[in-house]
Design a protein around this motif. Structure first.
Motif, PDB file in Angstrom:
ATOM      1  N   ILE A  68      34.660  51.277  41.957  1.00  0.00           N
ATOM      2  CA  ILE A  68      33.282  50.773  41.940  1.00  0.00           C
ATOM      3  C   ILE A  68      32.910  50.253  40.556  1.00  0.00           C
ATOM      4  O   ILE A  68      32.277  49.196  40.413  1.00  0.00           O
ATOM      5  CB  ILE A  68      32.289  51.869  42.397  1.00  0.00           C
ATOM      6  N   LEU A  69      33.322  50.995  39.506  1.00  0.00           N
ATOM      7  CA  LEU A  69      33.055  50.541  38.135  1.00  0.00           C
ATOM      8  C   LEU A  69      33.717  49.190  37.869  1.00  0.00           C
ATOM      9  O   LEU A  69      33.098  48.279  37.302  1.00  0.00           O
ATOM     10  CB  LEU A  69      33.565  51.580  37.129  1.00  0.00           C
ATOM     11  N   LEU A  70      34.980  49.067  38.285  1.00  0.00           N
ATOM     12  CA  LEU A  70      35.700  47.808  38.093  1.00  0.00           C
ATOM     13  C   LEU A  70      35.066  46.680  38.913  1.00  0.00           C
ATOM     14  O   LEU A  70      34.984  45.534  38.451  1.00  0.00           O
ATOM     15  CB  LEU A  70      37.173  47.981  38.500  1.00  0.00           C
ATOM     16  N   LEU A  71      34.595  47.026  40.110  1.00  0.00           N
ATOM     17  CA  LEU A  71      33.954  46.039  40.970  1.00  0.00           C
ATOM     18  C   LEU A  71      32.673  45.509  40.332  1.00  0.00           C
ATOM     19  O   LEU A  71      32.408  44.298  40.340  1.00  0.00           O
ATOM     20  CB  LEU A  71      33.657  46.649  42.340  1.00  0.00           C
ATOM     21  N   ASN A  72      31.865  46.424  39.773  1.00  0.00           N
ATOM     22  CA  ASN A  72      30.622  46.018  39.108  1.00  0.00           C
ATOM     23  C   ASN A  72      30.914  45.147  37.881  1.00  0.00           C
ATOM     24  O   ASN A  72      30.242  44.134  37.641  1.00  0.00           O
ATOM     25  CB  ASN A  72      29.814  47.247  38.686  1.00  0.00           C
ATOM     26  N   TYR A  73      31.925  45.549  37.125  1.00  0.00           N
ATOM     27  CA  TYR A  73      32.289  44.787  35.924  1.00  0.00           C
ATOM     28  C   TYR A  73      32.824  43.411  36.307  1.00  0.00           C
ATOM     29  O   TYR A  73      32.512  42.403  35.664  1.00  0.00           O
ATOM     30  CB  TYR A  73      33.337  45.552  35.116  1.00  0.00           C
ATOM     31  N   TYR A  74      33.585  43.367  37.394  1.00  0.00           N
ATOM     32  CA  TYR A  74      34.116  42.100  37.911  1.00  0.00           C
ATOM     33  C   TYR A  74      32.960  41.170  38.306  1.00  0.00           C
ATOM     34  O   TYR A  74      32.977  39.972  38.015  1.00  0.00           O
ATOM     35  CB  TYR A  74      35.019  42.369  39.109  1.00  0.00           C
ATOM     36  N   GLY A  75      31.948  41.739  38.956  1.00  0.00           N
ATOM     37  CA  GLY A  75      30.777  40.956  39.351  1.00  0.00           C
ATOM     38  C   GLY A  75      30.063  40.363  38.147  1.00  0.00           C
ATOM     39  O   GLY A  75      29.610  39.205  38.183  1.00  0.00           O
ATOM     40  N   LYS A  76      29.952  41.150  37.066  1.00  0.00           N
ATOM     41  CA  LYS A  76      29.307  40.661  35.843  1.00  0.00           C
ATOM     42  C   LYS A  76      30.106  39.514  35.216  1.00  0.00           C
ATOM     43  O   LYS A  76      29.538  38.539  34.716  1.00  0.00           O
ATOM     44  CB  LYS A  76      29.137  41.802  34.846  1.00  0.00           C
ATOM     45  N   LEU A  77      31.440  39.648  35.239  1.00  0.00           N
ATOM     46  CA  LEU A  77      32.286  38.593  34.682  1.00  0.00           C
ATOM     47  C   LEU A  77      32.173  37.308  35.501  1.00  0.00           C
ATOM     48  O   LEU A  77      32.125  36.204  34.950  1.00  0.00           O
ATOM     49  CB  LEU A  77      33.746  39.057  34.639  1.00  0.00           C
ATOM     50  N   ILE A  78      32.136  37.451  36.822  1.00  0.00           N
ATOM     51  CA  ILE A  78      31.983  36.286  37.693  1.00  0.00           C
ATOM     52  C   ILE A  78      30.656  35.596  37.428  1.00  0.00           C
ATOM     53  O   ILE A  78      30.561  34.359  37.398  1.00  0.00           O
ATOM     54  CB  ILE A  78      32.090  36.687  39.187  1.00  0.00           C
ATOM     55  N   PHE A  79      29.592  36.399  37.206  1.00  0.00           N
ATOM     56  CA  PHE A  79      28.277  35.828  36.892  1.00  0.00           C
ATOM     57  C   PHE A  79      28.336  35.050  35.577  1.00  0.00           C
ATOM     58  O   PHE A  79      27.799  33.934  35.478  1.00  0.00           O
ATOM     59  CB  PHE A  79      27.229  36.921  36.806  1.00  0.00           C
ATOM     60  N   LYS A  80      29.005  35.633  34.566  1.00  0.00           N
ATOM     61  CA  LYS A  80      29.132  34.942  33.279  1.00  0.00           C
ATOM     62  C   LYS A  80      29.877  33.618  33.441  1.00  0.00           C
ATOM     63  O   LYS A  80      29.533  32.610  32.809  1.00  0.00           O
ATOM     64  CB  LYS A  80      29.874  35.834  32.272  1.00  0.00           C
ATOM     65  N   LYS A  81      30.904  33.638  34.291  1.00  0.00           N
ATOM     66  CA  LYS A  81      31.661  32.410  34.535  1.00  0.00           C
ATOM     67  C   LYS A  81      30.770  31.351  35.189  1.00  0.00           C
ATOM     68  O   LYS A  81      30.762  30.184  34.780  1.00  0.00           O
ATOM     69  CB  LYS A  81      32.870  32.717  35.429  1.00  0.00           C
ATOM     70  N   LYS A  82      30.009  31.764  36.222  1.00  0.00           N
ATOM     71  CA  LYS A  82      29.092  30.840  36.885  1.00  0.00           C
ATOM     72  C   LYS A  82      28.070  30.292  35.898  1.00  0.00           C
ATOM     73  O   LYS A  82      27.719  29.109  35.924  1.00  0.00           O
ATOM     74  CB  LYS A  82      28.363  31.548  38.034  1.00  0.00           C
ATOM     75  N   TYR A  83      27.590  31.184  35.027  1.00  0.00           N
ATOM     76  CA  TYR A  83      26.570  30.793  34.040  1.00  0.00           C
ATOM     77  C   TYR A  83      27.130  29.712  33.116  1.00  0.00           C
ATOM     78  O   TYR A  83      26.477  28.684  32.878  1.00  0.00           O
ATOM     79  CB  TYR A  83      26.148  32.017  33.234  1.00  0.00           C
ATOM     80  N   SER A  84      28.346  29.930  32.618  1.00  0.00           N
ATOM     81  CA  SER A  84      28.963  28.961  31.710  1.00  0.00           C
ATOM     82  C   SER A  84      29.251  27.636  32.414  1.00  0.00           C
ATOM     83  O   SER A  84      28.997  26.558  31.862  1.00  0.00           O
ATOM     84  CB  SER A  84      30.265  29.524  31.130  1.00  0.00           C
ATOM     85  N   LEU A  85      29.760  27.713  33.634  1.00  0.00           N
ATOM     86  CA  LEU A  85      30.058  26.493  34.387  1.00  0.00           C
ATOM     87  C   LEU A  85      28.785  25.699  34.687  1.00  0.00           C
ATOM     88  O   LEU A  85      28.781  24.466  34.632  1.00  0.00           O
ATOM     89  CB  LEU A  85      30.773  26.844  35.696  1.00  0.00           C
ATOM     90  N   THR A  86      27.701  26.429  34.996  1.00  0.00           N
ATOM     91  CA  THR A  86      26.426  25.757  35.274  1.00  0.00           C
ATOM     92  C   THR A  86      25.865  25.125  34.012  1.00  0.00           C
ATOM     93  O   THR A  86      25.322  24.007  34.057  1.00  0.00           O
ATOM     94  CB  THR A  86      25.407  26.751  35.861  1.00  0.00           C
ATOM     95  N   LEU A  87      26.020  25.804  32.881  1.00  0.00           N
ATOM     96  CA  LEU A  87      25.554  25.243  31.608  1.00  0.00           C
ATOM     97  C   LEU A  87      26.346  23.987  31.252  1.00  0.00           C
ATOM     98  O   LEU A  87      25.771  22.995  30.769  1.00  0.00           O
ATOM     99  CB  LEU A  87      25.687  26.286  30.496  1.00  0.00           C
ATOM    100  N   ILE A  88      27.635  24.010  31.526  1.00  0.00           N
ATOM    101  CA  ILE A  88      28.458  22.821  31.292  1.00  0.00           C
ATOM    102  C   ILE A  88      27.996  21.675  32.191  1.00  0.00           C
ATOM    103  O   ILE A  88      27.847  20.524  31.747  1.00  0.00           O
ATOM    104  CB  ILE A  88      29.950  23.137  31.543  1.00  0.00           C
ATOM    105  N   GLU A  89      27.750  21.990  33.463  1.00  0.00           N
ATOM    106  CA  GLU A  89      27.288  20.978  34.416  1.00  0.00           C
ATOM    107  C   GLU A  89      25.963  20.368  33.964  1.00  0.00           C
ATOM    108  O   GLU A  89      25.779  19.140  33.987  1.00  0.00           O
ATOM    109  CB  GLU A  89      27.126  21.608  35.800  1.00  0.00           C
ATOM    110  N   ILE A  90      25.028  21.225  33.530  1.00  0.00           N
ATOM    111  CA  ILE A  90      23.723  20.753  33.068  1.00  0.00           C
ATOM    112  C   ILE A  90      23.879  19.840  31.853  1.00  0.00           C
ATOM    113  O   ILE A  90      23.266  18.769  31.777  1.00  0.00           O
ATOM    114  CB  ILE A  90      22.811  21.957  32.747  1.00  0.00           C
ATOM    115  N   SER A  91      24.722  20.254  30.901  1.00  0.00           N
ATOM    116  CA  SER A  91      24.916  19.455  29.680  1.00  0.00           C
ATOM    117  C   SER A  91      25.571  18.119  29.997  1.00  0.00           C
ATOM    118  O   SER A  91      25.199  17.081  29.419  1.00  0.00           O
ATOM    119  CB  SER A  91      25.771  20.243  28.676  1.00  0.00           C
ATOM    120  N   GLU A  92      26.533  18.120  30.916  1.00  0.00           N
ATOM    121  CA  GLU A  92      27.183  16.863  31.309  1.00  0.00           C
ATOM    122  C   GLU A  92      26.192  15.925  31.999  1.00  0.00           C
ATOM    123  O   GLU A  92      26.215  14.710  31.769  1.00  0.00           O
ATOM    124  CB  GLU A  92      28.374  17.161  32.218  1.00  0.00           C
ATOM    125  N   ASP A  93      25.337  16.503  32.833  1.00  0.00           N
ATOM    126  CA  ASP A  93      24.316  15.695  33.507  1.00  0.00           C
ATOM    127  C   ASP A  93      23.344  15.089  32.503  1.00  0.00           C
ATOM    128  O   ASP A  93      22.899  13.934  32.653  1.00  0.00           O
ATOM    129  CB  ASP A  93      23.558  16.531  34.534  1.00  0.00           C
TER     130      ASP A  93
END
Length: 599
Positions: A68-93
């Motif tokens: 469960i701890l690893l699952l929660n940490y994995y979820g946080k990392l996935i969110f960070k990845k989405k956040y960075s990808l979205t920021l890249i998309e916004i900047s490119e736009d």
């Protein structure tokens, strides 16, 4: 910060986020691998210790906890990845937008209104439109709010000043604005009309305030507690739990229909509220200084912060959904009346907050629209905030340009209307720049009334009602000719002036749909009527006869022109406005050049 620095800012943002993604992807892979190893190792060890029940349970719980701890940490990392990808998309736009490619943004073509006072003429909506160039909204209600700002601009000086200060403040908080946009994009489940969303929550109570169900939520759990005490003290047999369960299970089943009705209300809509919850929390947590932003922030507070209230509702709905699944439906429902309890909680929440929901939606929409205008201001640091004049009609500016024309090709011009009942009559050749000039004036007037910066080096304006007639069309559906459509629009102007409205009128080629003689007579008569009705504005025309009005009404009319210069059989344009009446017309010249006429 100039235009080059703005581009470099977005390029740097892209590079920074791409650099973050490299170690982030490695971490995600490592954690995913560890999750698999934990699960596999836990199963193997439990198999080896199967004969020792207590040890097996302890090991299973230990590995489950680690998983469960690893699952929660994995979820946080996935969110960070989405956040960075979205920021890249916004900047490119944004980089595309700085190069006048606005295809990544919604132009709201559904907002096109041919009958509106000016939006159709100024190309405010649709592909490659003004709205598409400024729209950065992440919610449907925000897009609608921004469209309303354009279609119904402010006329009160203090309100416009309030918008100017709010946009200026937010333009300095680009990190905050970007975070708002990213969270809106990441958490957004679907586009949804917030007005319909708020109507959804106008709900009649099905279980709440029903004494029968209210009493049962206390009596049923108490009955099981009493029975359990009697069983533990040896006074009764465990078999008595069976008839009690059958009775309470049967009674709880009668609540399924109203509970399903409650769940139907929230089908997918709680996910939408989750989006608003995230955005509302961003609004609530920031410290603002301008009155408009602080008053908007106040809408998110009632007895409790809006974001916290919505999180409560999310929890109630989640538990209510759980009440219809196994094993909850077999144990928690008949024993604790789980589903009834949470259905009542949901209905109590609705009664308490349903009048607040429209305020929360409005606050989010307002901030969403302001973020768009603030990004527009950030991306155009050379634009200025105009001065508002309320004593008399004024639209006086220097170096006005159209925000949709690239800076390197945009020819800027001055404008001067500094008193009531005053018109500029602009003559000129085809393609010399008259129509572009009219649209430049119109679009900057709209921006000024919104409290946004304008494309000019200086501008003083009176926030009157803009009315244009640049692109009249005939209507086959309404059986209207081009000429009749134009007359209807001109009649609207006269009627509004006669009612006492202060209009800023921009017309291009009056009475295009009739013959030359009628056109001249009608145009002169219309101009005289507009002057007598205290109208103000700009009239572009090919009819040089309208230039004679300056002699007849020297205090009310001023002639300007856009010239076409013909030198050595070549046609050239400066696109710069000049005083006086146009001397050169180019229609015959162009026809001859293209071989259309033998002149």
């Amino acid at each position: 910060m100039n235009g080059a620095n703005i581009k470099q800012f977005y390029l740097n943002s892209i590079d920074e986020e791409k650099a973050k993604l490299i170690p982030l992807k490695k971490q995600i892979f490592i954690i995913a691998t560890l999750r698999l190893l934990t699960l596999t190792l836990g199963i193997v060890i439990c198999y080896l210790t199967w004969n020792n029940t207590l040890l097996t349970i302890a090991i299973a719980l230990f590995f489950f906890f680690i998983f469960i701890l690893l699952l929660n940490y994995y979820g946080k990392l996935i969110f960070k990845k989405k956040y960075s990808l979205t920021l890249i998309e916004i900047s490119e736009d944004e980089l595309k937008g700085l190069n006048y490619d606005f295809s990544a943004f919604d132009g709201a073509p559904e907002k096109i209104q041919a009958e509106h006072s000016y939006s159709f003429d100024l190309d405010l909506f649709g592909d490659r439109s003004f709205f598409q160039s400024i729209n950065r909204t992440v919610t449907f209600s925000g897009k609608d709010y921004l469209a309303r700002c354009i279609l119904f601009p402010q006329k009160d000086r203090e309100v416009i000043l309030g918008y100017q200060k709010a946009i200026q403040e937010l333009a300095k908080k680009l990190k905050y604005i970007t975070h708002f946009r990213i969270m809106g994009k990441i958490t957004q489940k679907e586009i949804h009309n917030s007005s319909k969303l708020t109507e959804t929550y106008s709900h009649k109570n099905l279980l709440y305030k029903n004494k029968f169900w209210a009493i049962l939520t206390y009596i049923v759990p108490l009955s099981y507690i009493v029975l359990l005490i009697l069983f533990l003290t040896g006074l009764i047999s465990a078999i008595y739990f069976i008839p009690l369960w059958l009775v309470t299970f049967t009674i709880s089943s009668f609540s399924i229909k109203p509970i399903n009705s409650i769940l139907d209300i929230f089908d997918k809509k709680t996910d939408i509220l989750t989006t608003y919850s995230q955005l509302l929390q961003i609004i609530e947590d920031e410290k603002f200084h301008s009155t408009l932003l602080t008053s908007n922030q106040d809408l998110t507070h009632s007895q409790i912060k809006a974001s916290l209230a919505i999180k409560k509702l999310e929890r109630y709905c989640s538990n209510l959904n759980m009440g219809l699944s196994y094993p909850v439906i077999l144990f928690f429902n008949p024993v604790l009346f789980w589903n009834v309890n949470y259905a009542i909680k949901v209905e109590k929440w609705l009664e308490k907050y349903q009048n607040e929901i429209p305020k929360w939606m409005e606050s989010t929409a307002h901030m969403d629209a302001l973020c768009s205008l603030s990004i527009f201001a950030f991306n155009h640091p050379e634009y200025i905030y105009p001065t508002i004049i309320t004593e008399h009609f004024t639209f006086t500016g220097k170096n006005l340009g159209h925000p949709l024309i690239p800076e390197n090709t945009c020819v800027k011009n001055n404008v001067s209307i500094d008193k009531d009942s005053y018109f500029l009559v602009i003559t000129g050749a085809n393609m010399a720049g008259k129509s572009t000039y009219l649209r430049t004036i119109g679009i900057n007037h709209v921006l000024a009334c919104m409290g946004a910066p304008v494309c000019a080096s200086s501008l003083e304006f009176y926030p009157g009602n803009l009315f244009t007639n640049l692109r009249t069309t005939d209507s086959l559906a309404d059986n209207e000719s081009y000429f009749f459509s134009e007359l209807k629009r001109l009649k609207m102007i006269i009627d509004r002036l006669q009612s006492g409205e202060r209009l800023f009128i921009i017309l291009d080629e009056i009475l295009k749909g009739t013959n030359s003689e009628d056109k001249q007579k009608g145009s002169l008569a219309l101009m005289k009527q507009l002057i007598s009705l205290q109208g103000n504005g700009i009239i572009a025309t090919h009819d040089l006869v309208l230039g004679s009005l300056e002699n007849e009404y020297p205090e009310n009319v001023k002639n300007y022109c856009f010239e076409a210069d013909i030198t050595e059989n070549r046609l050239t344009f400066t696109y710069k406005i000049r005083e006086g009446i146009a001397q050169n017309m180019n229609a015959t010249f162009l026809m001859k050049q293209m071989g259309i006429t033998g002149l």
